[in-house]
Design an enzyme around this catalytic site. Structure first.
Site, short mmCIF file in Angstrom:
data_model
loop_
_atom_site.label_atom_id
_atom_site.label_comp_id
_atom_site.label_asym_id
_atom_site.label_seq_id
_atom_site.Cartn_x
_atom_site.Cartn_y
_atom_site.Cartn_z
N GLN A 1 -7.85 11.03 -14.92
CA GLN A 1 -8.64 10.74 -13.71
C GLN A 1 -9.36 9.39 -13.88
OE1 GLN A 1 -9.00 14.32 -15.03
NE2 GLN A 1 -7.11 14.33 -13.93
N ASP B 1 -5.20 7.06 -11.43
CA ASP B 1 -3.92 6.40 -11.15
C ASP B 1 -3.95 4.90 -11.37
OD1 ASP B 1 -2.93 8.90 -10.45
OD2 ASP B 1 -3.46 8.64 -8.34
N GLY C 1 -1.26 12.72 -13.60
CA GLY C 1 0.15 12.33 -13.58
C GLY C 1 0.22 10.93 -14.14
N HIS C 2 0.70 10.79 -15.36
CA HIS C 2 0.70 9.49 -16.03
C HIS C 2 2.14 9.00 -16.18
CE1 HIS C 2 -3.48 10.35 -18.01
NE2 HIS C 2 -3.50 10.39 -16.69
P1 GDP Z 1 -2.18 6.88 -14.36
O1 GDP Z 1 -2.44 8.21 -13.76
O2 GDP Z 1 -3.43 6.08 -14.56
O3 GDP Z 1 -1.36 6.93 -15.62
O4 GDP Z 1 -1.32 6.08 -13.27
P2 GDP Z 1 -0.08 6.66 -12.39
O5 GDP Z 1 1.11 6.78 -13.26
O6 GDP Z 1 -0.50 7.86 -11.64
O7 GDP Z 1 0.08 5.52 -11.31
C1 GDP Z 1 0.36 4.22 -11.66
C2 GDP Z 1 1.67 3.80 -10.94
O8 GDP Z 1 1.80 2.41 -10.96
C3 GDP Z 1 2.91 4.33 -11.64
O9 GDP Z 1 3.90 4.58 -10.67
C4 GDP Z 1 3.32 3.18 -12.54
O10 GDP Z 1 4.71 3.17 -12.85
C5 GDP Z 1 2.95 2.00 -11.70
N1 GDP Z 1 2.51 0.79 -12.42
C6 GDP Z 1 1.76 0.70 -13.56
N2 GDP Z 1 1.47 -0.60 -13.82
C7 GDP Z 1 2.02 -1.32 -12.83
C8 GDP Z 1 2.05 -2.72 -12.53
O11 GDP Z 1 1.47 -3.56 -13.22
N3 GDP Z 1 2.74 -3.09 -11.40
C9 GDP Z 1 3.36 -2.21 -10.59
N4 GDP Z 1 3.99 -2.67 -9.52
N5 GDP Z 1 3.37 -0.88 -10.84
C10 GDP Z 1 2.69 -0.45 -11.94
P1 IMO Z 2 -4.71 10.70 -13.17
O1 IMO Z 2 -5.02 11.11 -14.59
C1 IMO Z 2 -6.01 10.55 -9.00
C2 IMO Z 2 -8.40 13.93 -7.53
C3 IMO Z 2 -7.78 14.85 -6.50
C4 IMO Z 2 -9.01 15.31 -5.76
C5 IMO Z 2 -10.06 15.42 -6.87
C6 IMO Z 2 -10.22 16.83 -7.42
O2 IMO Z 2 -3.26 10.73 -12.86
O3 IMO Z 2 -5.37 9.40 -12.85
P2 IMO Z 2 -8.75 18.41 -8.97
O4 IMO Z 2 -7.35 18.94 -8.78
O5 IMO Z 2 -8.94 17.64 -10.22
O6 IMO Z 2 -9.79 19.48 -8.80
O7 IMO Z 2 -8.96 17.40 -7.74
O8 IMO Z 2 -9.61 14.56 -7.91
N1 IMO Z 2 -7.60 13.75 -8.77
C7 IMO Z 2 -6.94 12.63 -9.09
N2 IMO Z 2 -6.72 11.50 -8.39
N3 IMO Z 2 -5.52 10.65 -10.25
C8 IMO Z 2 -5.73 11.77 -10.98
O9 IMO Z 2 -5.35 11.87 -12.27
C9 IMO Z 2 -6.44 12.84 -10.39
N4 IMO Z 2 -6.80 14.06 -10.81
C10 IMO Z 2 -7.53 14.60 -9.82
O10 IMO Z 2 -6.86 14.16 -5.67
O11 IMO Z 2 -9.45 14.30 -4.89
MG MG Z 3 -1.86 9.41 -12.13
#
Ligand code: GDP
Ligand code: IMO
Ligand code: MG
Length: 422
Positions: free
Chosen positions: A225, A16, A43-44
């Site tokens: 991840q 994340d 979840g991207h």
């Molecule tokens: P990923 O899994 O690495 O793609 O990241 P996620 O989408 O799960 O989580 C990143 C969250 O931070 C999302 O809700 C983005 O919209 C938000 N985000 C990304 N970059 C920034 C930033 O520079 N500032 C803020 N405030 N939010 C950001």
């Molecule tokens: P992105 O790509 C954050 C965490 C879960 C749990 C552990 C194992 O969005 O960064 P799983 O379902 O993979 O067997 O869960 O890994 N986890 C993540 N945490 N971002 C993710 O993906 C994750 N994918 C799995 O919360 O602790």
């Molecule tokens: Mg994510």
């Protein structure tokens, strides 16, 4: 970007970090974007022009109409969730079928894999991993046991193979005394998803990539991840089940190590973790709550609260070493805009001992911090690093010194446009 090379963009902490946003920003520079690991546990989030998308299995390069996107052999895919995700994009006007290729070698997540995920978690009692419940662990286990089903299997005698595997899963569930499930409706959608997937190009993506690289095309590998959730290098057993590190790019796409170009390591200006497991920098106080609120730190997939804390240099240095990170990207800097003081973990301590290197077992270690002044300035509208307050410049320089790695991009908000390249 270099011609004929694969650059990797990897989360280097607990996931994340903002991978989706940066892949979307980088896509115009590349010919191909490819996912190499994970599945719908990811979840991207991508935001632009007032729109927001959360991708799980589909690469974040999909919004640039001219680019090929690949779901590689190292990924696991749930047909029902894939169908849901793809239809949402098609309804929003994005043509996927000509631009998205899926590896025949990627493994299928069955509805019963998801039940097994729940059953194994229930059996762990208080030592739960806190998985996303998407069947990731059981599917990768099955891959290693050589009993899994692959995308290529849906092209011939599929029903038979499916029923045999499902029956085996049901026997395992009986052995575990786990009967609290009904997959009737889920299975119906899953089978629809199989039919839907047959309309896509199911190909030998490693051969496609090999040819593309030979022709001098450029590839961006999108991580899922983060390094601390890697099956080998993360905080085992509180990890996911695939290799999320740069080595996983080679196995998960079928590209050679000497084809890897730049390795971009993404981290947030602070730390988060979702799910169980050691997290030495965790703040179980008002400061942690404040970071969660300002940063909207709730899971994109499960909606769970993300655990929050200060930046962890022990983890960062370890991840930079394991992945061979050449450039760092610092995300969510704006979330710290209102803090008068910012802390950074420089080492861990336990029972009088201290270490600057990632210990085998992070459990029970406590973070030791250095305190830096906050910038207390709104960064969200800044467009150039010249506008940065001195305290932010100092924070960036401090991290660069401590990690011996340049930070080349600073993100100051969720939108595509809120990205400052230095
Ligand atoms: P990923 O899994 O690495 O793609 O990241 P996620 O989408 O799960 O989580 C990143 C969250 O931070 C999302 O809700 C983005 O919209 C938000 N985000 C990304 N970059 C920034 C930033 O520079 N500032 C803020 N405030 N939010 C950001
Ligand atoms: P992105 O790509 C954050 C965490 C879960 C749990 C552990 C194992 O969005 O960064 P799983 O379902 O993979 O067997 O869960 O890994 N986890 C993540 N945490 N971002 C993710 O993906 C994750 N994918 C799995 O919360 O602790
Ligand atoms: Mg994510």
């Amino acid at each position: 970007m270099r011609k004929g090379k694969v650059d990797a963009l990897l989360g280097i902490v607990f996931g994340d970090e903002g991978k989706g946003k940066i892949v979307d920003v980088f896509t115009p520079e590349y010919d191909i974007v490819a996912r190499f690991a994970g599945g719908p546990n990811a979840g991207h989030t991508i935001m632009f022009e007032g729109k927001k998308f959360v991708l799980r299995s589909i690469p974040s390069g999909i919004f640039d109409e001219g680019k090929l996107n690949i779901i590689g052999n190292g990924c696991v895919i749930a047909p029902d969730l894939f169908m849901q995700e793809a239809k949402e994009l098609e309804e929003a006007g994005y043509d996927l079928r000509s631009r998205l290729h899926i590896s025949k070698r990627a493994h299928l997540i069955l509805p019963t894999h998801r039940v097994l995920d729940r059953a194994y978690e229930a059996a762990k009692g208080k030592n739960k991993v806190g998985t996303t419940g998407k069947g990731i662990g059981p599917t990768y286990s099955e891959k290693a046991s050589r009993t899994g089903l692959r995308v290529g299997d849906i092209l011939e005698n599929f029903e038979e193979k499916y029923e045999a595997l499902k029956a085996r899963h049901e026997r395992t569930l009986r052995d575990l005394n786990f009967s609290d499930y009904d997959i009737t409706e889920e299975e119906r959608l899953w089978m629809q998803g199989i039919d839907y997937m047959r309309q896509f190009s199911l190909t030998d993506t490693e051969i496609e990539l090999g040819k593309a690289l030979k022709e001098g095309k450029s590839v961006l590998a999108e991580g899922a991840q983060g390094t601390m959730l890697d099956i080998d290098h993360g905080t085992y057993p509180y990890v996911s089940s695939s290799n999320t590190v740069s080595g996983g790019v080679c196995t998960g796409l079928g590209v050679a190590p000497n084809a890897i170009g730049d390795v971009f390591g993404i981290f947030k200006a602070y730390s988060t973790r979702v799910g169980s497991g050691p997290f030495p920098v965790e703040l179980l106080d008002e400061t942690g709550d404040r970071i969660r609120q300002i940063g909207h730190e709730y899971g994109a997939v499960t909606g769970r609260n993300r655990r929050c804390g200060w930046l962890d240099l022990v983890a960062l240095r370890y991840a930079i070493m394991i992945n061979g990170v050449t450039q760092l990207i610092m995300m969510k800097s704006d979330v710290l805009d209102s803090f008068a003081e910012i802390k950074v973990c420089t080492k861990y301590t336990k029972n009088g001992a201290s270490t600057e290197e990632m210990p085998y077992d992070t459990d029970g270690w406590q973070a030791v911090y250095e305190t830096l002044p906050g910038w207390q300035t709104d960064l969200t509208k800044m467009t150039n690093e010249k506008q940065f307050p001195q305290e932010l410049k100092d924070y960036i320089a401090y991290i660069e010194r401590a990690t011996e790695t340049p930070i080349t991009i600073i993100s100051v908000g969720p939108d595509r446009a809120q990205t400052i390249v230095r």
